[in-house]
Scaffold this motif. Structure first.
Motif, PDB file in Angstrom:
ATOM      1  N   ALA A  31     -23.425 -23.808 -43.203  1.00  0.00           N
ATOM      2  CA  ALA A  31     -23.605 -22.560 -43.808  1.00  0.00           C
ATOM      3  C   ALA A  31     -25.063 -22.266 -44.023  1.00  0.00           C
ATOM      4  CB  ALA A  31     -22.913 -21.859 -44.839  1.00  0.00           C
ATOM      5  N   GLN A  32     -25.743 -23.216 -44.618  1.00  0.00           N
ATOM      6  CA  GLN A  32     -27.081 -23.226 -45.154  1.00  0.00           C
ATOM      7  C   GLN A  32     -28.001 -23.239 -43.837  1.00  0.00           C
ATOM      8  OE1 GLN A  32     -29.504 -26.076 -44.938  1.00  0.00           O
ATOM      9  NE2 GLN A  32     -30.905 -25.500 -46.565  1.00  0.00           N
ATOM     10  N   VAL A  33     -27.592 -24.108 -42.635  1.00  0.00           N
ATOM     11  CA  VAL A  33     -28.383 -24.282 -41.504  1.00  0.00           C
ATOM     12  C   VAL A  33     -28.410 -22.967 -40.668  1.00  0.00           C
ATOM     13  CG1 VAL A  33     -28.547 -25.508 -39.345  1.00  0.00           C
ATOM     14  CG2 VAL A  33     -28.182 -26.792 -41.453  1.00  0.00           C
ATOM     15  N   SER A  34     -27.133 -22.515 -40.842  1.00  0.00           N
ATOM     16  CA  SER A  34     -26.882 -21.158 -39.867  1.00  0.00           C
ATOM     17  C   SER A  34     -27.502 -20.248 -40.669  1.00  0.00           C
ATOM     18  CB  SER A  34     -25.216 -20.989 -40.026  1.00  0.00           C
ATOM     19  OG  SER A  34     -25.125 -19.637 -39.314  1.00  0.00           O
ATOM     20  N   ALA A  35     -27.636 -20.097 -41.899  1.00  0.00           N
ATOM     21  CA  ALA A  35     -28.431 -18.954 -42.533  1.00  0.00           C
ATOM     22  C   ALA A  35     -29.995 -18.815 -42.119  1.00  0.00           C
ATOM     23  CB  ALA A  35     -28.238 -18.985 -44.217  1.00  0.00           C
ATOM     24  N   HIS A  36     -30.443 -20.237 -42.434  1.00  0.00           N
ATOM     25  CA  HIS A  36     -31.979 -20.465 -41.870  1.00  0.00           C
ATOM     26  C   HIS A  36     -32.304 -20.186 -40.453  1.00  0.00           C
ATOM     27  CE1 HIS A  36     -33.682 -21.440 -46.091  1.00  0.00           C
ATOM     28  NE2 HIS A  36     -32.475 -22.021 -46.067  1.00  0.00           N
ATOM     29  N   GLN A  37     -31.250 -20.485 -39.527  1.00  0.00           N
ATOM     30  CA  GLN A  37     -31.349 -20.350 -38.213  1.00  0.00           C
ATOM     31  C   GLN A  37     -31.459 -18.796 -37.778  1.00  0.00           C
ATOM     32  OE1 GLN A  37     -28.246 -22.587 -36.709  1.00  0.00           O
ATOM     33  NE2 GLN A  37     -29.582 -24.417 -36.193  1.00  0.00           N
ATOM     34  N   GLN A  82     -32.781  -9.127 -46.290  1.00  0.00           N
ATOM     35  CA  GLN A  82     -31.467  -9.648 -46.695  1.00  0.00           C
ATOM     36  C   GLN A  82     -31.096 -11.041 -46.272  1.00  0.00           C
ATOM     37  OE1 GLN A  82     -29.296  -6.544 -44.358  1.00  0.00           O
ATOM     38  NE2 GLN A  82     -28.443  -5.748 -46.391  1.00  0.00           N
ATOM     39  N   GLN A  83     -31.407 -11.392 -45.017  1.00  0.00           N
ATOM     40  CA  GLN A  83     -31.283 -12.744 -44.579  1.00  0.00           C
ATOM     41  C   GLN A  83     -31.866 -13.688 -45.487  1.00  0.00           C
ATOM     42  OE1 GLN A  83     -28.841 -13.083 -42.248  1.00  0.00           O
ATOM     43  NE2 GLN A  83     -29.125 -15.493 -42.915  1.00  0.00           N
ATOM     44  N   ARG A  84     -33.149 -13.492 -46.052  1.00  0.00           N
ATOM     45  CA  ARG A  84     -33.882 -14.406 -46.785  1.00  0.00           C
ATOM     46  C   ARG A  84     -32.895 -14.613 -48.264  1.00  0.00           C
ATOM     47  NH1 ARG A  84     -39.628 -12.466 -45.553  1.00  0.00           N
ATOM     48  NH2 ARG A  84     -40.432 -14.202 -44.530  1.00  0.00           N
ATOM     49  N   ALA A  85     -32.399 -13.489 -48.817  1.00  0.00           N
ATOM     50  CA  ALA A  85     -31.550 -13.517 -49.812  1.00  0.00           C
ATOM     51  C   ALA A  85     -30.064 -14.539 -49.712  1.00  0.00           C
ATOM     52  CB  ALA A  85     -31.023 -12.330 -50.375  1.00  0.00           C
ATOM     53  N   ILE A  86     -29.587 -14.230 -48.317  1.00  0.00           N
ATOM     54  CA  ILE A  86     -28.563 -15.078 -47.972  1.00  0.00           C
ATOM     55  C   ILE A  86     -28.762 -16.664 -47.826  1.00  0.00           C
ATOM     56  CG2 ILE A  86     -26.918 -15.443 -45.954  1.00  0.00           C
ATOM     57  CD1 ILE A  86     -27.040 -12.427 -45.457  1.00  0.00           C
ATOM     58  N   ALA A  87     -29.980 -16.724 -47.274  1.00  0.00           N
ATOM     59  CA  ALA A  87     -30.562 -18.211 -47.210  1.00  0.00           C
ATOM     60  C   ALA A  87     -30.765 -18.732 -48.564  1.00  0.00           C
ATOM     61  CB  ALA A  87     -31.846 -18.156 -46.153  1.00  0.00           C
ATOM     62  N   ALA A  88     -31.337 -18.159 -49.389  1.00  0.00           N
ATOM     63  CA  ALA A  88     -31.582 -18.627 -50.798  1.00  0.00           C
ATOM     64  C   ALA A  88     -30.242 -18.776 -51.230  1.00  0.00           C
ATOM     65  CB  ALA A  88     -32.284 -17.532 -51.601  1.00  0.00           C
ATOM     66  N   GLN A  89     -29.378 -18.004 -51.287  1.00  0.00           N
ATOM     67  CA  GLN A  89     -27.987 -18.107 -51.889  1.00  0.00           C
ATOM     68  C   GLN A  89     -27.156 -19.335 -51.259  1.00  0.00           C
ATOM     69  OE1 GLN A  89     -24.909 -15.074 -51.102  1.00  0.00           O
ATOM     70  NE2 GLN A  89     -24.719 -14.786 -53.220  1.00  0.00           N
ATOM     71  N   ALA A  90     -27.339 -19.650 -50.147  1.00  0.00           N
ATOM     72  CA  ALA A  90     -26.861 -20.803 -49.302  1.00  0.00           C
ATOM     73  C   ALA A  90     -27.419 -22.083 -49.759  1.00  0.00           C
ATOM     74  CB  ALA A  90     -26.936 -20.644 -47.716  1.00  0.00           C
ATOM     75  N   ASN A  91     -28.682 -22.005 -50.086  1.00  0.00           N
ATOM     76  CA  ASN A  91     -29.510 -23.312 -50.735  1.00  0.00           C
ATOM     77  C   ASN A  91     -28.849 -23.639 -51.972  1.00  0.00           C
ATOM     78  OD1 ASN A  91     -31.366 -23.352 -48.608  1.00  0.00           O
ATOM     79  ND2 ASN A  91     -32.745 -22.402 -49.410  1.00  0.00           N
ATOM     80  N   VAL A  92     -28.869 -22.495 -52.902  1.00  0.00           N
ATOM     81  CA  VAL A  92     -28.106 -22.621 -54.164  1.00  0.00           C
ATOM     82  C   VAL A  92     -26.717 -23.144 -53.921  1.00  0.00           C
ATOM     83  CG1 VAL A  92     -27.225 -21.339 -56.118  1.00  0.00           C
ATOM     84  CG2 VAL A  92     -29.454 -20.910 -55.330  1.00  0.00           C
TER      85      VAL A  92
END
Length: 151
Positions: A31-37, A82-92
């Motif tokens: 999920a984290q990789v996908s969010a960053h991609q 929005q995607q930055r927030a999703i990626a940050a949440q995926a990192n957490v």
């Protein structure tokens, strides 16, 4: 063959929990990789559109088309945020998942260590019992021989 210790049940449970935590961690990593991609794709898309707008402006661009590009880029900027927030949440979530997996790995290691210690203690006790039994048999044979030779 060693007998099953009551601790073995806890060890198996801890092993299962660690495996489940590893599966969850794998899903979180995906999920984290996908969010960053997706974020990278949006950023690239924005850069491409921005360059396209720049080229069009150099060759002359009607005001209505310029407004459309600016509105689209503004919408794209919102999607990027929005995607930055999703990626940050995926990192957490990934960090929490790592911590959860590490907790279960340490717990399993503790149970394994304790079980090994108990098995070694049991093996030492068994060896002592066997030595005592052997010594008793040898002593009985000696006493029997001594009794038979004096008779």
């Amino acid at each position: 063959m060693s007998k099953k210790l009551p601790l073995d049940t806890l060890t198996e449970l801890a092993r299962t929990q660690k495996e489940e935590a590893a599966r969850r961690l794998g899903a979180l990593q995906s999920a984290q990789v996908s969010a960053h991609q997706k974020l990278d794709l949006l950023l690239q898309y924005r850069q491409d559109y921005s360059h396209q707008l720049q080229r069009l402006m150099e060759s002359g661009l009607p005001a209505s088309q310029w407004r459309n590009y600016r509105n689209f880029l503004s919408t794209l900027d919102g999607a990027i945020e929005q995607q930055r927030a999703i990626a940050a949440q995926a990192n957490v979530r990934l960090d929490h998942g790592r911590g959860d997996w590490q907790h279960h790995a340490r717990r399993l290691n503790s149970f394994d260590t304790l079980a090994d210690r108990l098995r070694r203690q049991e093996a030492m006790l068994q060896a002592k019992r066997e030595q005592r039994d052997s010594d008793e048999r040898a002593a009985r044979k000696f006493i029997d021989r001594a009794a038979h030779s004096s008779a």
